[in-house]
Design an enzyme around this catalytic site. Structure first.
Site, PDB file in Angstrom:
ATOM      1  N   LYS A 157     -15.044  -8.447   4.936  1.00  0.00           N
ATOM      2  CA  LYS A 157     -16.403  -7.925   4.690  1.00  0.00           C
ATOM      3  C   LYS A 157     -17.119  -8.754   3.877  1.00  0.00           C
ATOM      4  O   LYS A 157     -16.786  -9.329   2.748  1.00  0.00           O
ATOM      5  CB  LYS A 157     -16.214  -6.442   4.121  1.00  0.00           C
ATOM      6  CG  LYS A 157     -15.860  -5.532   4.964  1.00  0.00           C
ATOM      7  CD  LYS A 157     -16.099  -3.959   4.230  1.00  0.00           C
ATOM      8  CE  LYS A 157     -15.849  -2.970   5.226  1.00  0.00           C
ATOM      9  NZ  LYS A 157     -16.061  -1.609   4.471  1.00  0.00           N
ATOM     10  N   ASP A 198      -5.144  -6.134   7.657  1.00  0.00           N
ATOM     11  CA  ASP A 198      -6.210  -6.127   8.490  1.00  0.00           C
ATOM     12  C   ASP A 198      -7.639  -6.203   7.959  1.00  0.00           C
ATOM     13  O   ASP A 198      -8.318  -6.855   8.648  1.00  0.00           O
ATOM     14  CB  ASP A 198      -6.098  -4.520   8.926  1.00  0.00           C
ATOM     15  CG  ASP A 198      -6.181  -3.434   7.911  1.00  0.00           C
ATOM     16  OD1 ASP A 198      -5.884  -4.039   6.781  1.00  0.00           O
ATOM     17  OD2 ASP A 198      -6.309  -2.404   8.170  1.00  0.00           O
ATOM     18  N   ASP A 247     -11.581  -6.090   1.564  1.00  0.00           N
ATOM     19  CA  ASP A 247     -12.876  -5.324   1.069  1.00  0.00           C
ATOM     20  C   ASP A 247     -12.992  -5.579  -0.077  1.00  0.00           C
ATOM     21  O   ASP A 247     -13.688  -6.780  -0.622  1.00  0.00           O
ATOM     22  CB  ASP A 247     -12.404  -3.822   1.619  1.00  0.00           C
ATOM     23  CG  ASP A 247     -13.734  -3.044   1.399  1.00  0.00           C
ATOM     24  OD1 ASP A 247     -14.793  -3.405   0.747  1.00  0.00           O
ATOM     25  OD2 ASP A 247     -13.591  -1.853   1.954  1.00  0.00           O
ATOM     26  N   ASP A 253      -7.771   2.468   9.786  1.00  0.00           N
ATOM     27  CA  ASP A 253      -7.647   4.105  10.126  1.00  0.00           C
ATOM     28  C   ASP A 253      -8.884   4.651   9.345  1.00  0.00           C
ATOM     29  O   ASP A 253      -9.453   4.086   8.353  1.00  0.00           O
ATOM     30  CB  ASP A 253      -6.536   4.658   9.752  1.00  0.00           C
ATOM     31  CG  ASP A 253      -6.494   4.870   8.129  1.00  0.00           C
ATOM     32  OD1 ASP A 253      -6.522   3.482   7.596  1.00  0.00           O
ATOM     33  OD2 ASP A 253      -6.073   5.824   7.416  1.00  0.00           O
ATOM     34  N   LYS A 265      -0.435   0.167   6.075  1.00  0.00           N
ATOM     35  CA  LYS A 265      -0.117   0.201   7.527  1.00  0.00           C
ATOM     36  C   LYS A 265      -0.954  -0.564   8.214  1.00  0.00           C
ATOM     37  O   LYS A 265      -0.672  -0.814   9.593  1.00  0.00           O
ATOM     38  CB  LYS A 265       0.022   1.719   8.105  1.00  0.00           C
ATOM     39  CG  LYS A 265       1.000   2.680   7.415  1.00  0.00           C
ATOM     40  CD  LYS A 265       0.690   4.124   7.760  1.00  0.00           C
ATOM     41  CE  LYS A 265       1.676   4.908   6.808  1.00  0.00           C
ATOM     42  NZ  LYS A 265       1.251   6.251   6.788  1.00  0.00           N
ATOM     43  N   GLY A 266      -2.195  -0.990   7.768  1.00  0.00           N
ATOM     44  CA  GLY A 266      -3.392  -1.613   8.434  1.00  0.00           C
ATOM     45  C   GLY A 266      -2.915  -2.788   9.338  1.00  0.00           C
ATOM     46  O   GLY A 266      -3.622  -2.906  10.290  1.00  0.00           O
ATOM     47  N   PHE A 282     -17.830   0.987   7.797  1.00  0.00           N
ATOM     48  CA  PHE A 282     -16.598   1.452   7.911  1.00  0.00           C
ATOM     49  C   PHE A 282     -16.135   1.306   8.947  1.00  0.00           C
ATOM     50  O   PHE A 282     -16.711   2.029  10.044  1.00  0.00           O
ATOM     51  CB  PHE A 282     -16.302   2.913   7.334  1.00  0.00           C
ATOM     52  CG  PHE A 282     -15.090   3.477   6.936  1.00  0.00           C
ATOM     53  CD1 PHE A 282     -14.588   3.234   5.800  1.00  0.00           C
ATOM     54  CD2 PHE A 282     -14.230   3.913   8.099  1.00  0.00           C
ATOM     55  CE1 PHE A 282     -13.418   3.706   5.650  1.00  0.00           C
ATOM     56  CE2 PHE A 282     -13.081   4.131   7.797  1.00  0.00           C
ATOM     57  CZ  PHE A 282     -12.520   4.111   6.333  1.00  0.00           C
TER      58      PHE A 282
HETATM   59  C1  PRP Z   1      -6.550  -0.779   3.363  1.00  0.00           C
HETATM   60  C2  PRP Z   1      -6.524  -2.047   4.243  1.00  0.00           C
HETATM   61  C3  PRP Z   1      -6.307  -3.311   3.285  1.00  0.00           C
HETATM   62  C4  PRP Z   1      -7.021  -2.907   2.056  1.00  0.00           C
HETATM   63  C5  PRP Z   1      -8.118  -3.661   1.974  1.00  0.00           C
HETATM   64  O1  PRP Z   1      -5.353  -0.304   3.276  1.00  0.00           O
HETATM   65  O2  PRP Z   1      -5.548  -2.038   5.297  1.00  0.00           O
HETATM   66  O3  PRP Z   1      -4.882  -3.276   2.981  1.00  0.00           O
HETATM   67  O4  PRP Z   1      -7.257  -1.109   2.204  1.00  0.00           O
HETATM   68  O5  PRP Z   1      -9.019  -3.083   0.877  1.00  0.00           O
HETATM   69  P1  PRP Z   1      -9.358  -3.889  -0.643  1.00  0.00           P
HETATM   70  O6  PRP Z   1      -9.838  -5.088  -0.287  1.00  0.00           O
HETATM   71  O7  PRP Z   1     -10.507  -3.153  -0.749  1.00  0.00           O
HETATM   72  O8  PRP Z   1      -8.224  -3.447  -1.308  1.00  0.00           O
HETATM   73  P2  PRP Z   1      -5.081   1.343   2.716  1.00  0.00           P
HETATM   74  O9  PRP Z   1      -4.949   1.475   1.203  1.00  0.00           O
HETATM   75  O10 PRP Z   1      -6.500   1.830   3.481  1.00  0.00           O
HETATM   76  O11 PRP Z   1      -3.716   1.462   3.639  1.00  0.00           O
HETATM   77  P3  PRP Z   1      -3.240   1.318   4.944  1.00  0.00           P
HETATM   78  O12 PRP Z   1      -2.994   0.043   5.326  1.00  0.00           O
HETATM   79  O13 PRP Z   1      -2.133   2.193   4.772  1.00  0.00           O
HETATM   80  O14 PRP Z   1      -4.558   1.993   5.857  1.00  0.00           O
END
Ligand code: PRP
Length: 187
Positions: free
Chosen positions: A141, A110, A113, A169, A53-54, A162
């Site tokens: 990051k 979004d 990481d 979120d 959803k991000g 964070f």
């Molecule tokens: C978060 C964010 C990215 C991902 C990045 O998604 O939205 O899609 O993590 O992290 P990474 O590079 O370590 O993989 P999350 O799993 O929290 O789901 P969300 O988008 O629904 O918040």
């Protein structure tokens, strides 16, 4: 006019500090969307894939800065499962990928990481027959990735903190803050 200051106070100041203001975000999106258009504006079939959803807020603002008849698709993927750190496991929550066969695709998210999410999605889209896939993220990051993965377009590089807001979120909340802020971590 929404009283975000009151909202944050009402949430007992969950935001330690604002990292990127709404104005800074929108100004940068103007620049990055123009760069994406310079590269892909003449694509016959351009697909923008939002990672839910991000990416919701980011894609809404980016796509409206891309004046071409693009197709918007979503991929529902999760790796954080609500916590402060990536679980290391990327879960695809829908069956199948959108139809990207023979198409140029830009994946928007979004944040980059560990890189695990973007890496897994790019691989799936190529396996689904995309002609070529690019990646575009709001935040990246500055850190070592768990896999080799860097985005083609990065709006902002940030330290390893964070952050929430503008789609990001903590435990499902704060995505609707209009800016990116550092979450106050309570011990
Ligand atoms: C978060 C964010 C990215 C991902 C990045 O998604 O939205 O899609 O993590 O992290 P990474 O590079 O370590 O993989 P999350 O799993 O929290 O789901 P969300 O988008 O629904 O918040």
């Amino acid at each position: 006019m929404v009283l975000w200051g009151v909202f944050v106070l009402g949430m007992e100041s969950v935001i330690e500090r604002v990292l990127i203001t709404e104005e800074e975000i929108l100004a940068r999106l103007d620049v990055v969307a123009a760069e994406v258009m310079a590269e892909l504006g003449d694509a016959e079939e351009l697909v923008v894939v939002a990672l839910l959803k991000g990416a919701l807020v980011f894609v809404a603002d980016m796509s409206r800065r891309m004046p071409v008849p693009l197709v918007m698709e979503c991929v529902n993927v999760a790796s954080y499962h609500g916590g402060l750190e990536s679980s290391g496991e990327v879960k695809f929550l829908d069956a199948g990928m959108p139809d990207v066969r023979g198409k140029k695709v830009v994946v928007m998210d979004d944040i980059l990481d560990t890189g695990l999410t973007m890496h897994a999605v790019l691989r799936e889209l190529m396996e689904a027959g995309a002609e070529r896939v690019w990646s575009c993220v709001l935040l990246s990051k500055r850190k070592e990735r768990a896999v080799e993965c860097e985005a083609d377009w990065v709006c902002f590089e940030i330290d390893d903190e964070f952050v929430v807001g503008y789609g990001l979120d903590f435990e499902g909340r704060y995505r609707n803050l209009p800016y990116v802020g550092v979450l106050r971590i309570k011990n």
